[in-house]
Design an enzyme around this catalytic site. Structure first.
Site, PDB file in Angstrom:
ATOM      1  N   GLN A  55       0.798  -1.224   0.000  1.00 12.18           N
ATOM      2  CA  GLN A  55       0.000   0.000   0.000  1.00 12.18           C
ATOM      3  C   GLN A  55       0.835   1.281   0.000  1.00 12.18           C
ATOM      4  O   GLN A  55       0.319   2.345  -0.319  1.00 12.18           O
ATOM      5  CB  GLN A  55      -0.961  -0.011   1.195  1.00 12.18           C
ATOM      6  CG  GLN A  55      -2.015  -1.104   1.062  1.00 12.18           C
ATOM      7  CD  GLN A  55      -2.901  -1.206   2.286  1.00 12.18           C
ATOM      8  OE1 GLN A  55      -2.514  -1.825   3.274  1.00 12.18           O
ATOM      9  NE2 GLN A  55      -4.082  -0.605   2.249  1.00 12.18           N
ATOM     10  N   HIS A  75      -2.208  -5.272 -12.540  1.00 12.40           N
ATOM     11  CA  HIS A  75      -1.764  -5.075 -13.926  1.00 12.40           C
ATOM     12  C   HIS A  75      -2.705  -5.746 -14.922  1.00 12.40           C
ATOM     13  O   HIS A  75      -3.011  -5.191 -15.976  1.00 12.40           O
ATOM     14  CB  HIS A  75      -0.332  -5.589 -14.110  1.00 12.40           C
ATOM     15  CG  HIS A  75       0.668  -4.792 -13.325  1.00 12.40           C
ATOM     16  ND1 HIS A  75       1.903  -5.280 -12.964  1.00 12.40           N
ATOM     17  CD2 HIS A  75       0.605  -3.539 -12.806  1.00 12.40           C
ATOM     18  CE1 HIS A  75       2.560  -4.361 -12.265  1.00 12.40           C
ATOM     19  NE2 HIS A  75       1.784  -3.300 -12.153  1.00 12.40           N
ATOM     20  N   ASP A  88       2.098   0.409  -8.024  1.00 10.47           N
ATOM     21  CA  ASP A  88       3.432   0.479  -8.655  1.00 10.47           C
ATOM     22  C   ASP A  88       4.302   1.548  -8.006  1.00 10.47           C
ATOM     23  O   ASP A  88       5.504   1.361  -7.838  1.00 10.47           O
ATOM     24  CB  ASP A  88       3.317   0.795 -10.152  1.00 10.47           C
ATOM     25  CG  ASP A  88       2.802  -0.403 -10.953  1.00 10.47           C
ATOM     26  OD1 ASP A  88       2.465  -1.433 -10.328  1.00 10.47           O
ATOM     27  OD2 ASP A  88       2.716  -0.294 -12.195  1.00 10.47           O
ATOM     28  N   ARG A 113       4.114   0.174  13.042  1.00  8.30           N
ATOM     29  CA  ARG A 113       3.785  -1.145  12.497  1.00  8.30           C
ATOM     30  C   ARG A 113       3.839  -1.070  10.971  1.00  8.30           C
ATOM     31  O   ARG A 113       3.086  -0.311  10.358  1.00  8.30           O
ATOM     32  CB  ARG A 113       2.391  -1.573  12.949  1.00  8.30           C
ATOM     33  CG  ARG A 113       1.939  -2.869  12.289  1.00  8.30           C
ATOM     34  CD  ARG A 113       0.528  -3.300  12.696  1.00  8.30           C
ATOM     35  NE  ARG A 113       0.170  -4.511  11.978  1.00  8.30           N
ATOM     36  CZ  ARG A 113      -0.914  -4.639  11.205  1.00  8.30           C
ATOM     37  NH1 ARG A 113      -1.785  -3.660  11.063  1.00  8.30           N
ATOM     38  NH2 ARG A 113      -1.139  -5.758  10.569  1.00  8.30           N
ATOM     39  N   HIS A 158       1.129  -9.263   4.688  1.00 11.71           N
ATOM     40  CA  HIS A 158      -0.019  -8.364   4.585  1.00 11.71           C
ATOM     41  C   HIS A 158      -0.533  -8.387   3.136  1.00 11.71           C
ATOM     42  O   HIS A 158      -0.334  -7.434   2.378  1.00 11.71           O
ATOM     43  CB  HIS A 158       0.378  -6.948   5.023  1.00 11.71           C
ATOM     44  CG  HIS A 158      -0.781  -6.074   5.373  1.00 11.71           C
ATOM     45  ND1 HIS A 158      -0.894  -5.407   6.574  1.00 11.71           N
ATOM     46  CD2 HIS A 158      -1.892  -5.757   4.682  1.00 11.71           C
ATOM     47  CE1 HIS A 158      -2.018  -4.703   6.598  1.00 11.71           C
ATOM     48  NE2 HIS A 158      -2.642  -4.892   5.455  1.00 11.71           N
ATOM     49  N   ASN A 202      -1.733 -10.782   8.647  1.00  9.84           N
ATOM     50  CA  ASN A 202      -2.710  -9.723   8.822  1.00  9.84           C
ATOM     51  C   ASN A 202      -4.051 -10.137   8.226  1.00  9.84           C
ATOM     52  O   ASN A 202      -4.143 -10.427   7.038  1.00  9.84           O
ATOM     53  CB  ASN A 202      -2.243  -8.448   8.113  1.00  9.84           C
ATOM     54  CG  ASN A 202      -3.250  -7.318   8.273  1.00  9.84           C
ATOM     55  OD1 ASN A 202      -3.426  -6.782   9.359  1.00  9.84           O
ATOM     56  ND2 ASN A 202      -3.941  -6.978   7.189  1.00  9.84           N
ATOM     57  N   ASN A 345      -7.749  -5.949  14.552  1.00 11.61           N
ATOM     58  CA  ASN A 345      -8.097  -4.814  13.694  1.00 11.61           C
ATOM     59  C   ASN A 345      -9.582  -4.559  13.858  1.00 11.61           C
ATOM     60  O   ASN A 345     -10.412  -5.412  13.525  1.00 11.61           O
ATOM     61  CB  ASN A 345      -7.789  -5.114  12.215  1.00 11.61           C
ATOM     62  CG  ASN A 345      -6.294  -5.089  11.930  1.00 11.61           C
ATOM     63  OD1 ASN A 345      -5.486  -4.835  12.829  1.00 11.61           O
ATOM     64  ND2 ASN A 345      -5.928  -5.340  10.688  1.00 11.61           N
ATOM     65  N   TYR A 347     -12.713  -1.844  13.078  1.00  9.24           N
ATOM     66  CA  TYR A 347     -13.189  -0.650  12.370  1.00  9.24           C
ATOM     67  C   TYR A 347     -14.649  -0.324  12.652  1.00  9.24           C
ATOM     68  O   TYR A 347     -15.025   0.829  12.744  1.00  9.24           O
ATOM     69  CB  TYR A 347     -13.011  -0.820  10.852  1.00  9.24           C
ATOM     70  CG  TYR A 347     -11.572  -0.691  10.407  1.00  9.24           C
ATOM     71  CD1 TYR A 347     -11.040   0.546  10.045  1.00  9.24           C
ATOM     72  CD2 TYR A 347     -10.733  -1.791  10.366  1.00  9.24           C
ATOM     73  CE1 TYR A 347      -9.718   0.674   9.649  1.00  9.24           C
ATOM     74  CE2 TYR A 347      -9.402  -1.668   9.969  1.00  9.24           C
ATOM     75  CZ  TYR A 347      -8.901  -0.435   9.617  1.00  9.24           C
ATOM     76  OH  TYR A 347      -7.588  -0.311   9.234  1.00  9.24           O
ATOM     77  N   GLU A 414      -4.998  -2.164  14.124  1.00 15.87           N
ATOM     78  CA  GLU A 414      -5.554  -1.196  13.172  1.00 15.87           C
ATOM     79  C   GLU A 414      -6.869  -0.658  13.701  1.00 15.87           C
ATOM     80  O   GLU A 414      -7.632  -1.371  14.352  1.00 15.87           O
ATOM     81  CB  GLU A 414      -5.821  -1.822  11.792  1.00 15.87           C
ATOM     82  CG  GLU A 414      -4.594  -2.058  10.963  1.00 15.87           C
ATOM     83  CD  GLU A 414      -4.901  -2.645   9.583  1.00 15.87           C
ATOM     84  OE1 GLU A 414      -5.978  -2.357   9.030  1.00 15.87           O
ATOM     85  OE2 GLU A 414      -4.051  -3.393   9.084  1.00 15.87           O
TER      86      GLU A 414
END
Ligand SMILES: *[C@@H]1O[C@H](CO)[C@@H](O)[C@H](O)[C@H]1NC(C)=O
Ligand SMILES: *[C@@H]1O[C@H](CO)[C@@H](O)[C@H](O)[C@H]1NC(C)=O
Ligand SMILES: *[C@@H]1O[C@H](CO)[C@@H](O)[C@H](O)[C@H]1NC(C)=O
Length: 504
Positions: A55, A75, A88, A113, A158, A202, A345, A347, A414
């Protein structure tokens, strides 16, 4: 980050009148009241921020890096990414770690992290080829962090699996356990003198179900209820093998901790009928419990309900075996207790209901679980369509972990909020503040939570959402040549919390 089961989500109108909103005050959608005696975080509580290699790093084919399944996928299938983008270049952290470090120092975080890209260090997935330039890069990062009193917390996997492994089935082939174990051995040997906190995987759910169930992620296998379960099973065993290896070979002198990160929501029921507690428990076993129960529970196996449902459904479907084989004694012994901490994690949360008749494809996770979900209309929503602010859910999931897993130490690995990337990000501050309040309330209530990690340090490539949803405390100026990291208001808010160790 990436939220699971987006496609399985069944949103329907929730009738506000029948919802007992004991935990929600109308109009206060993203707030939480203080509970308990201590208004400050304990002295040894750690604050950090998180990123992941694919990321942020960019440099996808530089200095000997091998391709990952995310390189190949973006791609070949730009149409699957919201803005047809890819990783990329991303934030170019491979070349611009110095800029990340400035931001980390400004935040005054206790730890950072980040994840190591497996195909960057081992381009062919195994240890025959070890990429020295990649090793140099991660050594440089780790050393710079330590020089600045920022502890490295490393995620070993990850999402960015070496493309090489898909040639023989990726996570569905149990040889992945061996490959991961050798990769882990290489990491411990190379970086373990300085890295003391390791996260093996992860969010297994979030790459297994989209990757091998509904084909929403690479390697785009559509085999729900079978291949996604194999992926989870092999992930669990690979994790436990790496943990045992560390204990046997490294922990005596490296003295680090090894855990796994699992994503989960908490669940509420608006059905006051008998059995509603069971529905919440069922939903928890089908999410957090699927992998946490074998590791941190007493039985050393998958949750009983999950084993029983899937065995019985498999028979009904005419199979001579269960699509979810319980762990045998050999694996049970290896898996049980194979975590020094639980990485969580968190959210968002959901209301949960029994689906009669069960929905989803036959077979699938959705069909096996017989669960469906809804949201409260008053919950504030982020840019991401699955992300509603429910801070009480974080407090409650921490208590659920305390009560179900013998108060195992929890790192929140997270937690974060998405928007358009504005610098004046009041909504992110509200989210951060209310979720830190949830953590503090949980600590006041005896929960063993010791680390909080905000996702993310900088805006980054958000998987199928590309760069359309921004989670950073720092804005990433993608149009500028130098890709400046610009502090949002939330960055100074977070720093003030870290400095004062209390919420203002
Ligand atoms: C808070 O402090 C009071 C008075 O010292 C004590 O009686 C109570 O048990 C404490 N509550 C918690 C949750 O620690
Ligand atoms: C917190 O977790 C650690 C590691 O599992 C354990 O040693 C410690 O006893 C736990 N603390 C509490 C208060 O349960
Ligand atoms: C982003 O970079 C461009 C070009 O250098 C500049 O004009 C713009 O002001 C920058 N945006 C922010 C928010 O810093």
């Amino acid at each position: 980050m990436r939220e699971q089961h987006v496609l399985l989500l069944c949103l329907f109108v929730s009738y506000a009148s029948i919802i007992k909103s004991s935990y929600l005050h109308e109009g206060d959608e993203c707030k939480l009241e203080h509970k308990g005696n201590y208004s400050k975080f304990p002295e040894d509580f750690s604050f950090g921020v998180s990123t992941a290699a694919y990321q942020v790093e960019g440099a996808w084919n530089e200095d000997g890096k091998g391709p990952s399944i995310w390189d190949t996928y973006t791609h070949l299938h730009p149409e699957r990414i919201a803005d047809h983008s890819n990783g990329d270049e991303a934030a170019e952290s491979y070349h611009r770690f110095a800029q990340d470090l400035v931001a980390l120092k400004e935040l005054k975080v206790n730890f950072y992290r980040f994840s190591i890209s497996w195909p960057r260090v081992l381009p062919r997935a195994d240890t025959r080829v070890q990429n020295q330039k990649a090793i140099d890069y991660y050594n440089m990062m780790i050393d710079k962090l330590l020089e600045n009193n920022i502890e490295p917390m490393v995620t070993m996997f990850h999402y960015d699996m070496p493309e090489e492994l898909t040639k023989f089935g990726g996570f569905t082939n149990n040889i992945v356990i061996k490959y991961f174990r050798y990769y882990a051995d290489f990491l411990f040997k190379t970086f373990g003198d300085r890295v003391k906190k390791w996260i093996t995987f992860n969010e297994p759910f979030d790459y297994c179900v989209p990757g091998y169930g509904n084909a929403d992620f690479p390697p785009m296998i559509h085999a729900p209820g079978v291949a996604d379960y194999l992926c989870l099973d092999n992930t669990l065993k690979a994790h436990a093998s790496a943990y045992r290896l560390y204990k046997a070979k490294y922990s005596n002198y490296q003295k680090g901790k090894v855990g796994i990160t699992i994503s989960s929501r908490f669940y509420y029921t608006n059905n006051p009928d008998f059995g509603s507690e069971d529905i919440v428990d069922r939903a928890m076993q089908y999410s957090l419990g699927w992998l946490a129960h074998p590791i941190f529970g007493e039985s050393g196996n998958y949750p009983f309900t999950v084993i029983e449902d899937i065995t019985s459904n498999s028979m009904k479907e005419g199979l001579a075996w269960s699509r979810l084989r319980p762990l045998n004694l050999y694996w049970s012994k290896i898996v049980r207790g194979s975590g020094d901490f639980l990485g969580l994690n968190y959210y968002s949360s959901r209301f949960v209901h029994m689906a009669e008749p069960p929905g989803g494809e036959i077979p699938s996770w959705e069909h096996d679980s017989r669960l469906k979900y809804s949201v409260d209309k008053r919950w504030k929503r982020a840019k991401s369509d699955w992300l509603y602010c429910v801070p009480q859910g974080l407090e409650d999931i921490l208590k659920w972990i305390r009560d179900n897993y013998n108060n195992i130490e929890v790192y929140i690995t997270e937690n974060g909020w998405s928007d358009e990337g504005e610098l004046d990000d009041t909504d992110r501050i509200d989210y951060l503040k209310s979720h830190l309040q949830a953590v503090l309330n949980a600590i006041n209530d005896g929960c063993n939570v010791t680390h909080y990690t905000h996702w993310s340090l900088i805006d980054n490539f958000e998987w199928n959402r590309g760069y359309t949803e921004k989670f950073g405390l720092y804005y990433l100026n993608v149009t500028s040549k130098n890709k400046e990291r610009v502090a949002k208001n939330s960055a100074s808010y977070y720093r003030s919390v870290i400095e004062s160790r209390k919420l203002s």
